[in-house]
Design an enzyme around this catalytic site. Structure first.
Site, PDB file in Angstrom:
ATOM      1  N   ASN A 107       1.099  -1.068   0.245  1.00  0.00           N
ATOM      2  CA  ASN A 107       0.228   0.016  -0.199  1.00  0.00           C
ATOM      3  C   ASN A 107       0.775   1.623  -0.066  1.00  0.00           C
ATOM      4  OD1 ASN A 107      -2.598   1.098   1.126  1.00  0.00           O
ATOM      5  ND2 ASN A 107      -2.078   2.209   2.295  1.00  0.00           N
ATOM      6  N   HIS A 108       2.001   0.883   0.601  1.00  0.00           N
ATOM      7  CA  HIS A 108       2.925   3.021   0.846  1.00  0.00           C
ATOM      8  C   HIS A 108       4.616   2.410   1.200  1.00  0.00           C
ATOM      9  CE1 HIS A 108       1.182   0.990   4.623  1.00  0.00           C
ATOM     10  NE2 HIS A 108       2.689   1.277   4.853  1.00  0.00           N
ATOM     11  N   GLN A 173       3.947   7.901   5.379  1.00  0.00           N
ATOM     12  CA  GLN A 173       3.557   6.182   4.531  1.00  0.00           C
ATOM     13  C   GLN A 173       3.542   6.607   3.435  1.00  0.00           C
ATOM     14  OE1 GLN A 173       2.042   4.791   7.868  1.00  0.00           O
ATOM     15  NE2 GLN A 173       3.742   3.080   8.133  1.00  0.00           N
ATOM     16  N   ASP A 175       1.017   6.497  -0.370  1.00  0.00           N
ATOM     17  CA  ASP A 175       0.211   5.407  -0.617  1.00  0.00           C
ATOM     18  C   ASP A 175       1.209   5.388  -2.127  1.00  0.00           C
ATOM     19  OD1 ASP A 175      -1.559   4.801   1.087  1.00  0.00           O
ATOM     20  OD2 ASP A 175      -2.698   5.496   0.435  1.00  0.00           O
ATOM     21  N   ARG A 203       2.223 -12.381   4.355  1.00  0.00           N
ATOM     22  CA  ARG A 203       1.543 -11.607   4.955  1.00  0.00           C
ATOM     23  C   ARG A 203       1.380  -9.487   4.109  1.00  0.00           C
ATOM     24  NH1 ARG A 203       0.557  -6.398   7.806  1.00  0.00           N
ATOM     25  NH2 ARG A 203      -1.711  -7.198   9.319  1.00  0.00           N
ATOM     26  N   ASP A 205       0.138  -6.238   3.527  1.00  0.00           N
ATOM     27  CA  ASP A 205      -0.498  -5.350   4.140  1.00  0.00           C
ATOM     28  C   ASP A 205      -2.198  -4.736   4.314  1.00  0.00           C
ATOM     29  OD1 ASP A 205       0.401  -3.957   7.177  1.00  0.00           O
ATOM     30  OD2 ASP A 205       0.979  -2.420   5.730  1.00  0.00           O
ATOM     31  N   GLU A 212      -8.853   0.512  -2.921  1.00  0.00           N
ATOM     32  CA  GLU A 212      -9.384   0.960  -2.786  1.00  0.00           C
ATOM     33  C   GLU A 212      -9.011   2.458  -3.823  1.00  0.00           C
ATOM     34  OE1 GLU A 212     -10.673   4.200   0.804  1.00  0.00           O
ATOM     35  OE2 GLU A 212     -11.212   2.399   1.205  1.00  0.00           O
ATOM     36  N   GLU A 247      -4.759  -9.060   4.752  1.00  0.00           N
ATOM     37  CA  GLU A 247      -4.635  -8.289   6.024  1.00  0.00           C
ATOM     38  C   GLU A 247      -6.330  -7.324   5.308  1.00  0.00           C
ATOM     39  OE1 GLU A 247      -3.925  -4.810   9.191  1.00  0.00           O
ATOM     40  OE2 GLU A 247      -3.037  -4.677   7.158  1.00  0.00           O
ATOM     41  N   HIS A 314      -0.771  -7.400  16.123  1.00  0.00           N
ATOM     42  CA  HIS A 314       0.145  -6.810  17.102  1.00  0.00           C
ATOM     43  C   HIS A 314      -0.298  -4.844  17.115  1.00  0.00           C
ATOM     44  CE1 HIS A 314      -0.189  -6.782  12.399  1.00  0.00           C
ATOM     45  NE2 HIS A 314       0.633  -5.250  12.554  1.00  0.00           N
ATOM     46  N   ASP A 315      -1.004  -4.726  15.780  1.00  0.00           N
ATOM     47  CA  ASP A 315      -1.670  -3.556  16.130  1.00  0.00           C
ATOM     48  C   ASP A 315      -1.897  -3.268  17.690  1.00  0.00           C
ATOM     49  OD1 ASP A 315      -0.809  -2.354  13.804  1.00  0.00           O
ATOM     50  OD2 ASP A 315      -2.098  -3.669  12.446  1.00  0.00           O
TER      51      ASP A 315
HETATM   52  C1  GLC Z   1      -1.389  -2.565   8.928  1.00  0.00           C
HETATM   53  C2  GLC Z   1      -0.362  -2.445   9.758  1.00  0.00           C
HETATM   54  C3  GLC Z   1       0.028  -1.973  10.965  1.00  0.00           C
HETATM   55  C4  GLC Z   1       0.720  -0.805  10.301  1.00  0.00           C
HETATM   56  C5  GLC Z   1      -0.005  -0.296   8.743  1.00  0.00           C
HETATM   57  C6  GLC Z   1       0.162   0.193   7.862  1.00  0.00           C
HETATM   58  O1  GLC Z   1      -2.430  -2.262   9.810  1.00  0.00           O
HETATM   59  O2  GLC Z   1      -1.048  -3.923  10.886  1.00  0.00           O
HETATM   60  O3  GLC Z   1       0.669  -2.344  12.322  1.00  0.00           O
HETATM   61  O4  GLC Z   1       1.007   0.259  11.209  1.00  0.00           O
HETATM   62  O5  GLC Z   1      -0.334  -1.639   8.217  1.00  0.00           O
HETATM   63  O6  GLC Z   1       1.392  -0.418   7.149  1.00  0.00           O
END
Ligand code: GLC
Length: 555
Positions: A107-108, A173, A175, A203, A205, A212, A247, A314-315
């Site tokens: 994404n970024h 970050q 996009d 995994r 992200d 979107e 995710e 982890h979030d």
């Molecule tokens: C995901 C990760 C999170 C991160 C975010 C931006 O949601 O789980 O930890 O901050 O993406 O990369």
């Protein structure tokens, strides 16, 4: 199911363990966990019984979002080690039957990534279109930001070029413009690169965010999901049994689209955020209802696909898909103080402190997670019952160093405490009270319990491959569910309340058709008639295997 399918589609019956190399074990004594340290603990993980390791980002990063801000998709952050150390980890893991997946950030990038450094020079940069720009003042997007404590808009004006760039997460970050085929090519090369190093999957992200973005910016094929299909097809060509675990925190029906609908040609796996959130509501209410709703609303999976179940990641423990009232109920039960909450939607806590350290409730929660259809995913330290550090900022509260022993820094590092990448938990859940060494040889420890649960779970392909039926009961606090596969079923009963109950459970066959074994106590159970009277202690749980053949013939 053919037995050969279980290895071809290994993710359907895997046990995943997520860790951040930086906080797992520091082998070189600089206060930061490293790949060398992780290599030394692969045997611990193998003994625990996990079959897949998910490494949080290991790429070079200025570390302003704990590594989720990447400056080079093809590198290993020097603080963690190098390719040599990584390959040793992967090889050791493979040798012990453990696959390794890594985070894939599509994404970024970090704003310090050379692409963005170049892109912000202006429209003439060859990397300008790697990101998403607008040259007019953006509308109010405050409601769309992911981190409301830090950002007010998903657009930030870049002083250098005078234009605004898109960033769903932190402003540092930006996009990526995934509608740009050059960016997709770069991502495919990245996937190919890590597969070549022995990595078994990714995994992925923040998937809905880039899909979107593709919708907004317009992809040449016109279909935003095309990128996921392209990634999946490429992955399959390069390594047939590699996996994409996404995710995608969306309602179930929308998640189905990310599996690729009936075709199942996008993500093979997705975390089930809905079931996770409704599990906490069920635990808070001592009522199985919310969980039953989630399980029965899960869409049918296309062949080869699977949910990943979890209680913690982890979030923040997000409760964003509950109603405001439901969320407040969970807050009241498990995190009433403002310092325990984050972003108004989640909790900064780990499970045992939320459940007042009650071992019966903690075990009930894990038994539940491991018995649900889907692939159980543990976050490091859950197996020993680690707590959180509420003094740490936001989501960092649950990213404290792994507690190996009751020695200095919990055995994580020999560096002075003030040099550690993250402080070790200091309170009643600190290493003096909670550590792996003390639990390793204690048959009554949580670690021994989780190990046993993993071992039983691994012997139950019914749970990963079977068909789920929620069995009605008259006790609102009790969840009875059954997974059927060929001639065998696993039936699990969980009592979410503190009161003991006896539940009649319909077996769905005739008496002499069944051979029943209690999978946790190993006792043979004899039903009287078509129902089984199941007695459960407060927060009790039982798993039974119902066989129509001999007990020993596993499916
Ligand atoms: C995901 C990760 C999170 C991160 C975010 C931006 O949601 O789980 O930890 O901050 O993406 O990369």
């Amino acid at each position: 199911m053919r037995i050969t399918d279980t290895s071809d589609q290994w993710w359907k019956s895997a046990i995943i363990y997520c860790l951040d190399v930086e906080t797992f074990l520091d082998a070189d004594g600089d206060g930061i966990g490293d790949l060398q340290g992780l290599a030394q603990r692969i045997d611990y993980l193998a003994e625990l019984g996990i079959t897949c390791l998910w490494l949080m980002p290991i790429y070079p990063s200025p570390d302003r979002d704990d590594g989720y801000d990447v400056t080079d998709f093809y590198g290993v952050d020097r603080r963690l080690g190098d390719y040599g150390r990584l390959v040793e980890v992967v090889r050791t893991a493979h040798d012990r039957g453990i696959r390794v997946v890594v985070d894939l950030l599509i994404n970024h990038t970090s704003d310090q990534h050379p692409w963005f450094v170049s892109a912000r020079r202006g429209p003439d940069s060859p990397f300008r279109d790697y990101y998403v720009w607008r040259d007019t003042e953006p509308p109010d997007t405050a409601k769309q930001v992911v981190f409301p404590d830090a950002e007010e808009s998903i657009w930030t004006r870049d002083e250098q070029s005078g234009h605004w760039y898109l960033h769903h997460f932190y402003a540092h970050q930006p996009d990526l413009n995934v509608a740009n085929p050059a960016v997709v090519d770069e991502l495919l090369r990245t996937i190919g690169f890590w597969l070549e190093l022995g990595i078994d999957g990714f995994r992925v992200d923040a998937v809905p965010f880039f899909v979107e973005d593709i919708e907004t910016t317009g992809h040449p094929t016109g279909d935003p999901h095309e990128v996921l299909r392209t990634m999946r097809a490429f992955l399959g060509r390069r390594k047939g049994d590699a996996v994409l675990l996404g995710e995608v925190n969306l309602p179930h029906e929308q998640q189905r689209e990310y599996f690729g609908g009936e075709a199942g040609d996008e993500l093979q796996m997705m975390f089930d955020f809905i079931t996770m959130q409704r599990t906490y509501l069920a635990l808070a209410r001592a009522d199985a209802g919310p969980l039953v709703e989630a399980l029965t609303a899960r869409p049918a999976l296309p062949p080869g696909c699977q949910w990943a179940t979890f209680l913690r990641n982890h979030d923040e423990l997000t409760l964003d898909k509950l109603t405001e009232e439901e969320r407040q109920e969970v807050f009241a039960a498990f995190g009433p103080e403002p310092e325990m909450q984050v972003y108004g939607r989640g909790l900064k806590r780990r499970l045992p402190p939320m459940l007042d350290g009650d071992p019966r409730r903690v075990r009930l929660a894990y038994s539940l997670m491991f018995s649900l259809p889907g692939t159980p995913t543990l976050f490091y330290g859950e197996e020993i019952g680690m707590g959180e550090d509420l003094a740490a900022h936001g989501r960092m509260a649950v990213r404290t160093p792994m507690q190996w022993s009751d020695g200095a820094n919990g055995g994580f590092s020999t560096a002075p405490a003030e040099q550690l990448v993250q402080a070790v938990v200091a309170d009643g859940y600190g290493p003096r009270f909670v550590n792996a060494a003390a639990q390793l040889h204690d048959p009554d420890s949580l670690l021994s319990f989780v190990k046993a649960l993993i071992s039983v779970r691994r012997s139950c392909p019914e749970l990963g491959w079977g068909t789920l039926e929620v069995v009605p009961t008259e006790h609102p606090a009790v969840l009875v569910h059954r997974c059927d596969l060929d001639d065998s079923s696993v039936l699990a009963v969980h009592n979410l309340s503190a009161d003991p109950v006896t539940v009649p459970v319909r077996l769905g066959g005739t008496e002499d058709e069944h051979r029943i074994i209690d999978l946790l106590s190993h006792e043979v159970v004899s039903p009287e008639g078509e129902e089984l009277e199941m007695a459960l202690a407060g927060y009790g749980h039982r798993w039974l295997r119902l066989c129509r053949g001999a007990l020993l013939s596993l499916p």
